[in-house]
Every structure is written in structure tokens, then in C-alpha cells.
Design an enzyme around this catalytic site. Structure first.
Site, PDB file in Angstrom:
ATOM      1  N   GLU A 271       0.005  -1.157   5.705  1.00 33.12           N
ATOM      2  CA  GLU A 271       1.150  -0.982   6.536  1.00 33.12           C
ATOM      3  C   GLU A 271       1.090   0.340   6.905  1.00 33.12           C
ATOM      4  O   GLU A 271       1.267   1.000   8.060  1.00 33.12           O
ATOM      5  CB  GLU A 271       2.279  -1.253   5.687  1.00 33.12           C
TER       6      GLU A 271
ATOM      7  N   ASP B 162       0.968  -1.043   0.021  1.00 35.22           N
ATOM      8  CA  ASP B 162      -0.029   0.027  -0.041  1.00 35.22           C
ATOM      9  C   ASP B 162       0.925   1.161  -0.090  1.00 35.22           C
ATOM     10  O   ASP B 162       2.006   1.248   0.603  1.00 35.22           O
ATOM     11  CB  ASP B 162      -0.891   0.056   1.047  1.00 35.22           C
TER      12      ASP B 162
END
Length: 382
Positions: free
Chosen positions: A134, A72
Site C-alpha cells: 500500500e 507493509d
């Protein structure tokens, strides 16, 4: 044979902002690995809208090395980009695009190594671990680690490729993010003493947080390996009130503790909660028994403190070509891997000085350097 640059171009084109699904990128990686007869395991979230990926090349029954990265990226909204953020743009030896530094550049280098890994006679396995979410609290990797913890053989090393300019990093701070909701009693501001002003009591709690933070700055709490060398406390968001002539009944603020690995950030939260219960709430309830102060956790991850004399440190020194071990101010999934019994280091291409900014980039020199670091790793286990 795709180069790391080619693969980075493909990875950047996937908009994997944390609010979006990462499945299109994960499915690309799964199919890419399958083309080399490498199977992948996907660990989905409850909605099956996102997934972690785990793949193994080599003798799975032996301890090996995990090459780990998150898929991400942070949003580009409102940032003044001069290039298209989800297209790779090359200029002056730099590759621009969201995630090039943090941290698709590293993932691209890992994927570019796959053909060599498959054709080598590996003495130890190499695992590829890709996670989601994350950037919003190291959330996705937890379900992957729960799966790995059940296995009889654990990896001997995890290399998380966050951008460190390929300098080996053995430590970072942990984080605890908290929310405090203060509920008082509204009334007309002309009769302010009859109400319970939630904003003013929230401000008192924020002031106490500041005093706690100042105590943590004392020299006896320092660890010179970190910058700043102490645990920090800060309030980042506050909201409350309806109108100037109404005593506000509600106020909410969010705060965080960035703690040295030796410091439990929950200590700060407990101290503030005790202060609230013993010194603030009684005064509020003396005016209105309905008054409340509530604390809730938003996110948390542990710090990382890998021993400089450990096998993990020796290995990353050999792969990176440097024993100049350092620390970073930002957090990673490293503390979670370490807590799961997998010794962890952080080392990847690019600099976090470019991460999260408009016109994020990684230099070709750094990308090539990461390719070389991974080739040294391969030679050491072949």
C-alpha cells in the site's frame, strides 16, 4: 485469548517494510485464523514473495463487512529512533514501534476480535482483508479486488483502519504520480546555443506545472471538506546534468497530483503533455531532431467520496459513536474498494501525525477504543 496489545507486539516484530516480503506476517495470520477453524485465501504477487490475505467468518452467501488493512510499513532508515523500531515498547500509555499507528494497531484489534466472531451467531459475515505494498502506490490490493469482483455477493461495507483517531472518514483525495524524461543535445558549454539544454526545458515544464497548480487554487475549484480545499500539484524529484561545462542532454523529474475526488488528475498530466508537444518540443527539435519529451505513470489511486447519507455512513456512525464525518489528506485503498463496488469508510486507531515518523506510536486509549468500536460492530450483526 490474545489481546490486541499482545497481537500488536507480534505484528510489529515482523519487518514488513515495503521492500521486504510480508509472507512471515501473512503466514502468522493464516495460522492464527486456522487455530479458530477460519480458512484463509492467499493472493500472491507474480514472484510469490508477497501476498494478500482474505478470510470470512459467518454466512459467506450474504453481504457483510470487510475489515481491511495493509501489512507493509515505511522504512526506518536514517530516522533517529530512541526505541527499537521492530520491538513494541510501552511508555506513558503509548505503544511505540514501526507500524503501530499505520496500521498494525488496527490489524491487531481485528485479530483480537476473531474468537468472539467465531463464537457468535453472526447474521452477516465479517471478512478480514490484508494487503501488501500500500505504501508504494496501493499496488497489492488490486489483485485481491480483482478476485472479489468475480464473486456474486459483494460486501455491504469496508472499514479501512488507517489512523483517524477513530473518527469516521468518508473522503480523501486521489493521487497520480508521473515521471517526465527530457532528452536534448549535449555540447560544450562555450557553445551552448548549439545544444539543447534538457535541464532548462525541464524547468520550463515544471514552471508550467506550477501555473496549472495555481489555477486549481481558484475558489471555484474548492471543496471545503478537504485541507487544502483544492487539488495540488508538486514536483518532488529532479535530476540531470554531468558537469557545469557540458550542456546537459538529459533531465528527469517526478511530479504528483493530489486531486479532489471530483477532479480527474489525468487532466493535469494531459494538459502538461499538450503544452510540451505544442510549445516546448518544437523549439528543441529546431536545434536537434533527436530531442524527446516522454511521460510515464509511476503510480495512481482514486479518491474516496462516500455519501454522508449512505448506509455505509450510517453503519460507521453507529460503530464509532460519531456522526462527525471528516476527510483526510493522505490516500488509502478506499477509493479502490469503492471503485470495485464495495462502499468504503476509513476509521482506525492512532493518528497519521505519528505515522512515517521516528518513534511512531499508538496510545493504549486508542487501541482500547478500537476494540470497543469492533465490539459494537459485532453486537449489531449478532
Amino acid at each position: 485469548m490474545s489481546t490486541s496489545r499482545d497481537l500488536l507486539k507480534t505484528l510489529v516484530a515482523f519487518d514488513t517494510t515495503s521492500r521486504e516480503s510480508n509472507l512471515h506476517l501473512i503466514e502468522f495470520v493464516r495460522d492464527y485464523l486456522a487455530a479458530f477453524d477460519v480458512p484463509s485465501e492467499l493472493v500472491y504477487n507474480e514472484q510469490r514473495s508477497k501476498a494478500n490475505l482474505f478470510a470470512t467468518i459467518g454466512p459467506a452467501e450474504l453481504p457483510g463487512i470487510v475489515l481491511s488493512g495493509h501489512t507493509d510499513v515505511v522504512p526506518v532508515d536514517g530516522q533517529p529512533w530512541t526505541v527499537a523500531p521492530f520491538e513494541l515498547t510501552e511508555r506513558d500509555g503509548k505503544l511505540f514501534g514501526r507500524g503501530t499507528a499505520d496500521m498494525k494497531g488496527y490489524i491487531a484489534c481485528v485479530l483480537a476480535l476473531v474468537p468472539s466472531l467465531v463464537s457468535a451467531q453472526l447474521r452477516l459475515p465479517v471478512h478480514i482483508a490484508l494487503s501488501y505494498d500500500e505504501e508504494v502506490g496501493c499496488l497489492g490490493v488490486r489483485s485481491l479486488l480483482a478476485e472479489l469482483e468475480q464473486r456474486p455477493v459483494k460486501p455491504m461495507l469496508c472499514i479501512i483502519g488507517e489512523p483517524t483517531e477513530l473518527k469516521p472518514v468518508l473522503g480523501h483525495k486521489g493521487k497520480l504520480a508521473m515521471r517526465c524524461d527530457v532528452h536534448g543535445e549535449a555540447c560544450h558549454s562555450a557553445y551552448a546555443p548549439l545544444g539543447v539544454n534538457a535541464i532548462e526545458y525541464a524547468a520550463e515544464l515544471i514552471g508550467e506545472l506550477g501555473r496549472i497548480g495555481n489555477r486549481l487554487k481558484a475558489p471555484e475549484h474548492h471543496d471545503a471538506r478537504f485541507d487544502p480545499p483544492f487539488s495540488t500539484v508538486q514536483t518532488g524529484v529532479i535530476c540531470g546534468g554531468k558537469a557545469l561545462n557540458i550542456v546537459p542532454a538529459d533531465c528527469r523529474f517526478d511530479f504528483e497530483i493530489r486531486a479532489l475526488p471530483s477532479h480527474d488528475p489525468s487532466d493535469v498530466a494531459r494538459e502538461l503533455k499538450t503544452y510540451a508537444e505544442q510549445h516546448v518540443l518544437p523549439r528543441m527539435r529546431a536545434v536537434s531532431e533527436q530531442s524527446e519529451i516522454r511521460f510515464s505513470e509511476l503510480s495512481a489511486y482514486p479518491g474516496l467520496a462516500t455519501d454522508a447519507h449512505s448506509e455505509a455512513a450510517e453503519l460507521i456512525a453507529a460503530f464509532s459513536g460519531s456522526r462527525a464525518f471528516g476527510t483526510v489528506a493522505f490516500g488509502t485503498e478506499g477509493g479502490l474498494f469503492d471503485a470495485a463496488g464495495i462502499p468504503t469508510v476509513v476509521c482506525g486507531p492512532g493518528s497519521m501525525d505519528q505515522g512515517h515518523k521516528p518513534d511512531e506510536f499508538v496510545s493504549l486509549e486508542q487501541l482500547n477504543g478500537c476494540d470497543e468500536m469492533l465490539r459494537r460492530m459485532l453486537l449489531s450483526i449478532s
